[in-house]
Motif scaffolding. Sequence first.
Motif, PDB file in Angstrom:
ATOM      1  N   SER A   1       8.074  23.195  83.130  1.00 53.61           N
ATOM      2  CA  SER A   1       9.027  24.120  82.382  1.00 53.61           C
ATOM      3  C   SER A   1      10.936  23.473  82.882  1.00 53.61           C
ATOM      4  N   LEU A   2      11.332  22.971  81.456  1.00 51.51           N
ATOM      5  CA  LEU A   2      12.501  22.438  82.289  1.00 51.51           C
ATOM      6  C   LEU A   2      13.523  23.154  83.244  1.00 51.51           C
ATOM      7  N   LEU A   3      13.705  24.284  82.662  1.00 51.40           N
ATOM      8  CA  LEU A   3      14.008  25.607  83.562  1.00 51.40           C
ATOM      9  C   LEU A   3      14.138  25.398  85.188  1.00 51.40           C
ATOM     10  N   ASP A   4      12.630  24.944  86.019  1.00 50.61           N
ATOM     11  CA  ASP A   4      12.069  25.822  86.953  1.00 50.61           C
ATOM     12  C   ASP A   4      12.754  23.869  87.793  1.00 50.61           C
ATOM     13  N   GLU A   5      11.639  23.043  86.730  1.00 45.94           N
ATOM     14  CA  GLU A   5      12.485  21.815  87.031  1.00 45.94           C
ATOM     15  C   GLU A   5      14.177  21.256  87.288  1.00 45.94           C
ATOM     16  N   TRP A   6      14.261  22.258  86.839  1.00 44.85           N
ATOM     17  CA  TRP A   6      16.185  21.944  87.047  1.00 44.85           C
ATOM     18  C   TRP A   6      16.773  22.564  88.098  1.00 44.85           C
ATOM     19  N   ILE A   7      16.016  23.646  88.554  1.00 45.98           N
ATOM     20  CA  ILE A   7      16.275  24.972  89.493  1.00 45.98           C
ATOM     21  C   ILE A   7      15.490  24.045  90.719  1.00 45.98           C
ATOM     22  N   PHE A   8      14.224  23.797  90.616  1.00 44.96           N
ATOM     23  CA  PHE A   8      14.305  22.846  92.204  1.00 44.96           C
ATOM     24  C   PHE A   8      14.812  21.795  92.445  1.00 44.96           C
ATOM     25  N   ASN A   9      14.901  21.372  91.133  1.00 44.18           N
ATOM     26  CA  ASN A   9      16.862  19.970  91.516  1.00 44.18           C
ATOM     27  C   ASN A   9      17.562  20.026  92.525  1.00 44.18           C
ATOM     28  N   LEU A  10      18.291  21.365  91.565  1.00 40.90           N
ATOM     29  CA  LEU A  10      19.348  22.124  92.164  1.00 40.90           C
ATOM     30  C   LEU A  10      19.475  22.911  93.819  1.00 40.90           C
ATOM     31  N   GLY A  11      18.131  23.564  93.861  1.00 43.35           N
ATOM     32  CA  GLY A  11      17.970  23.620  95.088  1.00 43.35           C
ATOM     33  C   GLY A  11      17.927  22.697  96.021  1.00 43.35           C
ATOM     34  N   ILE A  12      17.015  21.885  95.862  1.00 43.28           N
ATOM     35  CA  ILE A  12      17.154  20.927  97.475  1.00 43.28           C
ATOM     36  C   ILE A  12      18.367  20.077  97.313  1.00 43.28           C
ATOM     37  N   ARG A  13      19.262  20.357  96.397  1.00 42.81           N
ATOM     38  CA  ARG A  13      20.807  19.478  96.346  1.00 42.81           C
ATOM     39  C   ARG A  13      21.931  20.260  97.198  1.00 42.81           C
ATOM     40  N   PHE A  14      21.450  21.642  96.432  1.00 41.97           N
ATOM     41  CA  PHE A  14      22.550  22.693  96.960  1.00 41.97           C
ATOM     42  C   PHE A  14      22.220  22.716  99.122  1.00 41.97           C
ATOM     43  N   TYR A  15      21.122  22.337  99.161  1.00 41.36           N
ATOM     44  CA  TYR A  15      20.594  22.462 100.365  1.00 41.36           C
ATOM     45  C   TYR A  15      21.118  20.997 101.065  1.00 41.36           C
ATOM     46  N   LYS A  16      21.550  20.206 100.934  1.00 41.70           N
ATOM     47  CA  LYS A  16      22.021  18.611 100.957  1.00 41.70           C
ATOM     48  C   LYS A  16      20.291  18.101 102.240  1.00 41.70           C
ATOM     49  N   ASN A  17      19.112  18.537 100.994  1.00 43.33           N
ATOM     50  CA  ASN A  17      17.890  17.909 101.373  1.00 43.33           C
ATOM     51  C   ASN A  17      17.541  16.683 100.152  1.00 43.33           C
ATOM     52  N   ALA A  18      17.818  16.220  99.506  1.00 36.32           N
ATOM     53  CA  ALA A  18      18.004  15.251  98.598  1.00 36.32           C
ATOM     54  C   ALA A  18      17.092  13.680  99.310  1.00 36.32           C
ATOM     55  N   THR A  19      18.151  13.502 100.670  1.00 33.29           N
ATOM     56  CA  THR A  19      17.566  12.487 101.006  1.00 33.29           C
ATOM     57  C   THR A  19      16.730  12.270 102.126  1.00 33.29           C
ATOM     58  N   LYS A  20      16.242  13.923 102.378  1.00 31.68           N
ATOM     59  CA  LYS A  20      15.404  14.492 103.234  1.00 31.68           C
ATOM     60  C   LYS A  20      14.334  14.473 103.047  1.00 31.68           C
ATOM     61  N   LEU A  21      13.340  14.080 101.638  1.00 28.87           N
ATOM     62  CA  LEU A  21      11.765  14.384 101.331  1.00 28.87           C
ATOM     63  C   LEU A  21      11.320  13.773 102.859  1.00 28.87           C
ATOM     64  N   LYS A  22      10.202  13.360 102.534  1.00 27.95           N
ATOM     65  CA  LYS A  22       9.330  11.922 103.505  1.00 27.95           C
ATOM     66  C   LYS A  22       8.319  12.441 102.921  1.00 27.95           C
ATOM     67  N   ALA A  23       7.667  10.695 102.845  1.00 29.27           N
ATOM     68  CA  ALA A  23       5.978  10.802 101.741  1.00 29.27           C
ATOM     69  C   ALA A  23       5.010  11.501 102.931  1.00 29.27           C
ATOM     70  N   GLY A  24       4.325  11.691 102.166  1.00 27.04           N
ATOM     71  CA  GLY A  24       2.701  11.771 102.380  1.00 27.04           C
ATOM     72  C   GLY A  24       2.171  12.496 101.844  1.00 27.04           C
ATOM     73  N   GLU A  25       1.071  13.435 102.702  1.00 31.67           N
ATOM     74  CA  GLU A  25      -0.309  14.017 101.651  1.00 31.67           C
ATOM     75  C   GLU A  25      -0.072  15.388 102.482  1.00 31.67           C
ATOM     76  N   TYR A  26       0.670  16.176 101.304  1.00 36.11           N
ATOM     77  CA  TYR A  26       0.941  17.618 101.509  1.00 36.11           C
ATOM     78  C   TYR A  26      -0.324  18.165 100.945  1.00 36.11           C
ATOM     79  N   ALA A  27      -0.302  19.752 102.391  1.00 35.46           N
ATOM     80  CA  ALA A  27      -1.612  20.617 101.330  1.00 35.46           C
ATOM     81  C   ALA A  27      -1.154  21.791 100.503  1.00 35.46           C
ATOM     82  N   PHE A  28      -0.885  22.491  99.786  1.00 40.00           N
ATOM     83  CA  PHE A  28       0.246  23.689  99.724  1.00 40.00           C
ATOM     84  C   PHE A  28      -0.939  24.871  98.897  1.00 40.00           C
ATOM     85  N   ALA A  29      -0.204  25.685  99.204  1.00 39.67           N
ATOM     86  CA  ALA A  29      -1.370  27.227  99.311  1.00 39.67           C
ATOM     87  C   ALA A  29      -0.703  27.876  97.774  1.00 39.67           C
TER      88      ALA A  29
END
Length: 376
Positions: A96-124
């Motif tokens: 949903s647009l709301l959840d995507e918006w919250i995720f983006n704003l949350g990342i920016r709020f914690y100042k991590n927008a430029t710190k996300l690393k590439a790779g293969e991630y496993a999520f539970a």
Amino acid sequence: MRIKPKSPREALQPEPAPGPPQRSRHVRNPLVILINLLITLAVFGLAAVGGALYFGKQKFEQAGPLEENATVVISSGAGLSGITDRLSGQGVIDDSLLDEWIFNLGIRFYKNATKLKAGEYAFAPGVSMQEIMTDLVEGNAVTHSVTIPEGWTTAQIIERVREHPVLVGEITEVPEEGSLLPETYTFARGMTRKGVLDQMKAAQEKLLAEVWERRSDELPVSTPEELVILASIVEKETALADERSRVAGVFVNRLNKNMRLQSDPTILYGLYGGEAWLKDRSAITQSDLKKENKYNTYQIDGLPPGPIGNPGRAAMEAVASPSRTLDLYFVADGTGGHVFAETYEQHQANVRKWRKIERERRQAEQNQDTQPATSN
């Protein structure tokens, strides 16, 4: 002042109430009205923002929609919007647009927008947006591994690295024999084959420097490279950890006495190079012993011109600190190990025992082959 008494009628009638005070001219001022309006709007605005932040924080930290384990590959240079699209596309976060918006704003709020690393991630299942952010920032990617057995030649190592399904890129330069350290190496998806080989080379250089620094005195090797050569022979002669030091002691004793090493694996390497152990070429004939071969330690004095494989830590440490014995010979004992001897006569007796074991094994195999097949 004399107070005039009220008549009985006047005393019974209530006095009229005083009128409302006149409104201040300041209150009627349009500027004051505007300020009051702005304050009211600000209060309601702050309350709305606070409510939105509370709702967003709760949504950012609560369990997500993922129902089963999922693996997501984040490519380099994807950017925050690309990462969000990849996660929502695979159901890790709601699309949903709301959840995507919250995720983006949350990342920016914690100042991590430029710190996300590439790779293969496993999520539970149920992973929250905050947990996703933590994994991407810390680079908690799925790791893969490649294991290189001790003593393998560079040709064998190259073949295993080339066959690994996760590694990428081509191998354009083959490392020198003996320059790679056999171990288990872990890496994330996207690692190149050259990168893994570089890790093996760096690990070998570091370990060799450490082993050479604490070597025993009076070793018949004058350089770290010669230590690797001898360790590679020890590695091919025995697979038993508790024998390496004693086998190394035999070769050290022989070198100190100017005796030839007479190691069978050196013949194979001289004939076939690193390909010798890619195929079943373990049998050595009398004609092989006589062929001109610069690695044949039955023909040459001292060490061969280079390693015959990539020795591991234990073999190099065994050569650096060999057993102090008088042993000059060893031969297989039929159990996977070896029996050692100080004199040629003792060695010949041990060889006869080994040949007897071999004959008995061959006879048992022949008898088994000639037995008639039974039917039910």
